[in-house]
Design a protein around this motif. Structure first.
Motif, PDB file in Angstrom:
ATOM      1  N   GLU A 197     -47.440  71.615   1.584  1.00  0.00           N
ATOM      2  CA  GLU A 197     -46.847  72.173   0.062  1.00  0.00           C
ATOM      3  C   GLU A 197     -48.159  72.220  -0.792  1.00  0.00           C
ATOM      4  O   GLU A 197     -48.279  73.330  -1.490  1.00  0.00           O
ATOM      5  N   GLU A 198     -49.031  71.360  -0.687  1.00  0.00           N
ATOM      6  CA  GLU A 198     -50.192  71.376  -1.749  1.00  0.00           C
ATOM      7  C   GLU A 198     -51.148  72.044  -0.855  1.00  0.00           C
ATOM      8  O   GLU A 198     -52.049  71.602  -0.001  1.00  0.00           O
ATOM      9  N   LYS A 199     -51.369  73.466  -1.112  1.00  0.00           N
ATOM     10  CA  LYS A 199     -52.453  74.312  -0.439  1.00  0.00           C
ATOM     11  C   LYS A 199     -53.753  74.155  -0.940  1.00  0.00           C
ATOM     12  O   LYS A 199     -54.196  73.282  -1.991  1.00  0.00           O
ATOM     13  N   GLY A 200     -54.839  74.574  -0.290  1.00  0.00           N
ATOM     14  CA  GLY A 200     -56.237  74.637  -0.799  1.00  0.00           C
ATOM     15  C   GLY A 200     -56.686  75.856  -2.107  1.00  0.00           C
ATOM     16  O   GLY A 200     -55.566  76.564  -1.979  1.00  0.00           O
ATOM     17  N   THR A 201     -57.762  76.039  -1.898  1.00  0.00           N
ATOM     18  CA  THR A 201     -57.939  77.321  -2.574  1.00  0.00           C
ATOM     19  C   THR A 201     -57.503  78.655  -1.512  1.00  0.00           C
ATOM     20  O   THR A 201     -57.221  78.426  -0.548  1.00  0.00           O
ATOM     21  N   ALA A 202     -57.632  79.859  -2.376  1.00  0.00           N
ATOM     22  CA  ALA A 202     -57.212  81.067  -1.493  1.00  0.00           C
ATOM     23  C   ALA A 202     -58.195  81.245  -0.280  1.00  0.00           C
ATOM     24  O   ALA A 202     -57.695  81.555   0.692  1.00  0.00           O
ATOM     25  N   PHE A 203     -59.393  81.056  -0.508  1.00  0.00           N
ATOM     26  CA  PHE A 203     -60.268  81.142   0.734  1.00  0.00           C
ATOM     27  C   PHE A 203     -60.006  80.048   1.871  1.00  0.00           C
ATOM     28  O   PHE A 203     -60.120  80.402   2.929  1.00  0.00           O
ATOM     29  N   GLN A 204     -59.647  78.777   1.356  1.00  0.00           N
ATOM     30  CA  GLN A 204     -59.244  77.763   2.345  1.00  0.00           C
ATOM     31  C   GLN A 204     -58.168  78.050   2.998  1.00  0.00           C
ATOM     32  O   GLN A 204     -58.007  78.006   4.380  1.00  0.00           O
ATOM     33  N   SER A 205     -57.169  78.491   2.460  1.00  0.00           N
ATOM     34  CA  SER A 205     -55.618  79.035   2.929  1.00  0.00           C
ATOM     35  C   SER A 205     -55.904  80.130   3.910  1.00  0.00           C
ATOM     36  O   SER A 205     -55.367  80.006   4.846  1.00  0.00           O
ATOM     37  N   LEU A 206     -56.565  80.965   3.517  1.00  0.00           N
ATOM     38  CA  LEU A 206     -56.709  82.130   4.554  1.00  0.00           C
ATOM     39  C   LEU A 206     -57.993  81.719   5.591  1.00  0.00           C
ATOM     40  O   LEU A 206     -57.412  82.361   6.841  1.00  0.00           O
ATOM     41  N   GLY A 207     -58.559  80.841   5.439  1.00  0.00           N
ATOM     42  CA  GLY A 207     -59.471  80.344   6.597  1.00  0.00           C
ATOM     43  C   GLY A 207     -58.455  79.776   7.580  1.00  0.00           C
ATOM     44  O   GLY A 207     -58.687  79.820   8.924  1.00  0.00           O
ATOM     45  N   VAL A 208     -57.591  78.804   7.365  1.00  0.00           N
ATOM     46  CA  VAL A 208     -56.558  78.254   8.166  1.00  0.00           C
ATOM     47  C   VAL A 208     -55.659  79.132   8.990  1.00  0.00           C
ATOM     48  O   VAL A 208     -55.605  79.081  10.037  1.00  0.00           O
ATOM     49  N   GLU A 209     -55.343  80.292   8.010  1.00  0.00           N
ATOM     50  CA  GLU A 209     -54.384  81.421   8.984  1.00  0.00           C
ATOM     51  C   GLU A 209     -55.416  81.837   9.970  1.00  0.00           C
ATOM     52  O   GLU A 209     -55.073  82.201  11.218  1.00  0.00           O
ATOM     53  N   GLY A 210     -56.739  82.112   9.307  1.00  0.00           N
ATOM     54  CA  GLY A 210     -57.606  83.018  10.513  1.00  0.00           C
ATOM     55  C   GLY A 210     -58.021  82.111  11.878  1.00  0.00           C
ATOM     56  O   GLY A 210     -57.861  82.591  12.821  1.00  0.00           O
ATOM     57  N   TRP A 211     -58.325  80.932  11.442  1.00  0.00           N
ATOM     58  CA  TRP A 211     -58.655  79.966  12.481  1.00  0.00           C
ATOM     59  C   TRP A 211     -57.483  79.540  13.489  1.00  0.00           C
ATOM     60  O   TRP A 211     -57.583  79.621  14.671  1.00  0.00           O
ATOM     61  N   LEU A 212     -56.239  79.425  12.923  1.00  0.00           N
ATOM     62  CA  LEU A 212     -54.963  79.302  13.598  1.00  0.00           C
ATOM     63  C   LEU A 212     -54.721  80.493  14.420  1.00  0.00           C
ATOM     64  O   LEU A 212     -54.558  80.388  15.719  1.00  0.00           O
ATOM     65  N   GLY A 213     -54.952  81.716  14.015  1.00  0.00           N
ATOM     66  CA  GLY A 213     -54.613  82.884  14.748  1.00  0.00           C
ATOM     67  C   GLY A 213     -55.718  82.845  15.945  1.00  0.00           C
ATOM     68  O   GLY A 213     -55.456  83.396  17.294  1.00  0.00           O
ATOM     69  N   ALA A 214     -56.923  82.563  15.728  1.00  0.00           N
ATOM     70  CA  ALA A 214     -58.059  82.881  16.835  1.00  0.00           C
ATOM     71  C   ALA A 214     -57.797  81.601  17.915  1.00  0.00           C
ATOM     72  O   ALA A 214     -57.837  82.040  18.944  1.00  0.00           O
ATOM     73  N   VAL A 215     -57.342  80.541  17.431  1.00  0.00           N
ATOM     74  CA  VAL A 215     -57.287  79.356  18.332  1.00  0.00           C
ATOM     75  C   VAL A 215     -55.995  79.684  19.329  1.00  0.00           C
ATOM     76  O   VAL A 215     -55.983  79.566  20.471  1.00  0.00           O
ATOM     77  N   ALA A 216     -54.948  80.145  18.534  1.00  0.00           N
ATOM     78  CA  ALA A 216     -53.933  80.647  19.258  1.00  0.00           C
ATOM     79  C   ALA A 216     -53.985  81.624  20.269  1.00  0.00           C
ATOM     80  O   ALA A 216     -53.534  81.432  21.592  1.00  0.00           O
ATOM     81  N   ALA A 217     -54.750  82.590  20.027  1.00  0.00           N
ATOM     82  CA  ALA A 217     -55.193  83.612  20.878  1.00  0.00           C
ATOM     83  C   ALA A 217     -55.965  83.101  22.232  1.00  0.00           C
ATOM     84  O   ALA A 217     -55.703  83.518  23.209  1.00  0.00           O
ATOM     85  N   ARG A 218     -56.888  82.155  21.769  1.00  0.00           N
ATOM     86  CA  ARG A 218     -57.777  81.569  22.806  1.00  0.00           C
ATOM     87  C   ARG A 218     -56.956  80.945  23.751  1.00  0.00           C
ATOM     88  O   ARG A 218     -57.123  80.799  24.977  1.00  0.00           O
ATOM     89  N   ARG A 219     -55.794  79.942  23.369  1.00  0.00           N
ATOM     90  CA  ARG A 219     -55.065  79.489  24.090  1.00  0.00           C
ATOM     91  C   ARG A 219     -54.009  80.074  25.013  1.00  0.00           C
ATOM     92  O   ARG A 219     -53.179  79.381  25.722  1.00  0.00           O
TER      93      ARG A 219
END
Length: 304
Positions: A197-219
């Protein structure tokens, strides 16, 4: 940059103008032009007004990053240490020093930097320095060293956990897990951080999305990877300065769509992305399937 160059014909030695030229050149992946402009600020006429100003730090960091891109790691180290003479506790300057030492193979020097980061308040967690060093080790063909540094970062995060920084520290921890090649744990953590619920900055939140997508694709988790890709595609390009397309490129790369990944990287630049520091070396792990492609290598090793 073209407009700044026109002004340069009138006032070629103006340090403020050279400061602006260096900032634009590094964002356009032109490290040699950046070095020329940065040198004019750091060692040129009027340099004294910058030496104890935070502007000096950004110039030195641009200089170090440019040398990193060009493979001049001894010069990268020299630039970082010059900055640390005036700002000895600046986290990003310590990171620049650590990254250069990793490539140069100076283990003793690296340990000294890590010790300073662990014992000196810099405003950032020293785990970040270890993660950056791990990313550099991996980018330069030392995966075993990268795993060791990533595990040290995880230990630091365990020992110095900040309950008020759970989102950011979770993202850092996930990056360390990726570099440690513990992808199952990394994805589970990224999904947990994403749901906070407590998000980070917009840059950090976008980073989490991006890293999650890349890791999921890699797996091979195609459902998650495609879902994140759709989310990123729906974000407005203007406000995010090309970062959604940047991360979509990483997802496409790990899905095996290398040509599409390069198109998305080009699109991200057209949308305003210019953070080439992250190609050297923090985000290299996200784009490993593109290694060896002529277009990608041209981004890693530009002529300008």
């Amino acid at each position: 940059l073209a407009l700044l160059r026109r002004i340069e014909r009138i006032i070629p030695d103006d340090p403020t103008l050279q400061h602006l030229i260096g900032s634009r050149a590094i964002a356009l992946n032109r490290p040699r032009e950046t070095l020329a402009a940065t040198s004019a600020v750091i060692v040129g006429r009027g340099r004294e007004i910058y030496l104890h100003n935070p502007v000096f730090v950004s110039r030195v960091l641009h200089c170090a990053t440019s040398h990193n891109i060009l493979g001049n790691h001894s010069e990268e180290l020299r630039a970082a240490r010059m900055g640390l003479e005036y700002f000895p506790t600046h986290h990003d300057l310590l990171v620049a020093e650590a990254r250069a030492l990793v490539v140069l193979g100076d283990e003793t020097g690296l340990e000294q930097v890590v010790t300073r980061a662990l014992s000196t308040p810099t405003g950032w967690t020293p785990a970040n320095l270890l993660i950056e060093a791990a990313a550099t080790a991996r980018a330069h063909g030392r995966p075993d060293r990268a795993r060791m540094l990533a595990h040290r970062a995880l230990t630091v995060l365990d020992d110095r956990a900040d309950p008020n920084g759970a989102f950011f520290e979770g993202w850092l921890r996930a990056q360390a897990l990726v570099l440690a090649e513990e992808l199952d744990r990394a994805q589970a953590l990224l999904e947990n951080v994403r749901s906070m619920e407590e998000k980070g900055t917009a840059f950090q939140s976008l980073g989490v999305e991006g890293w999650l997508g890349a890791v999921a694709a890699r797996r091979g988790d195609l459902e998650t990877a495609h879902a994140i890709d759709r989310t990123l595609a729906g974000l407005g390009a203007g406000q995010s300065r090309g970062w959604p397309s940047h991360y979509r490129a990483a997802i496409a790369a790990w899905l095996g769509h290398r040509a599409q990944a390069m198109e998305l990287l080009s699109q991200s630049r057209a949308e305003g992305w210019g953070s080439f520091y992250f190609f050297h070396d923090n985000h290299r792990v996200l784009f490993e399937p593109l290694e060896g492609m002529d277009e990608y290598e041209a981004l890693l090793h530009p002529d300008g």
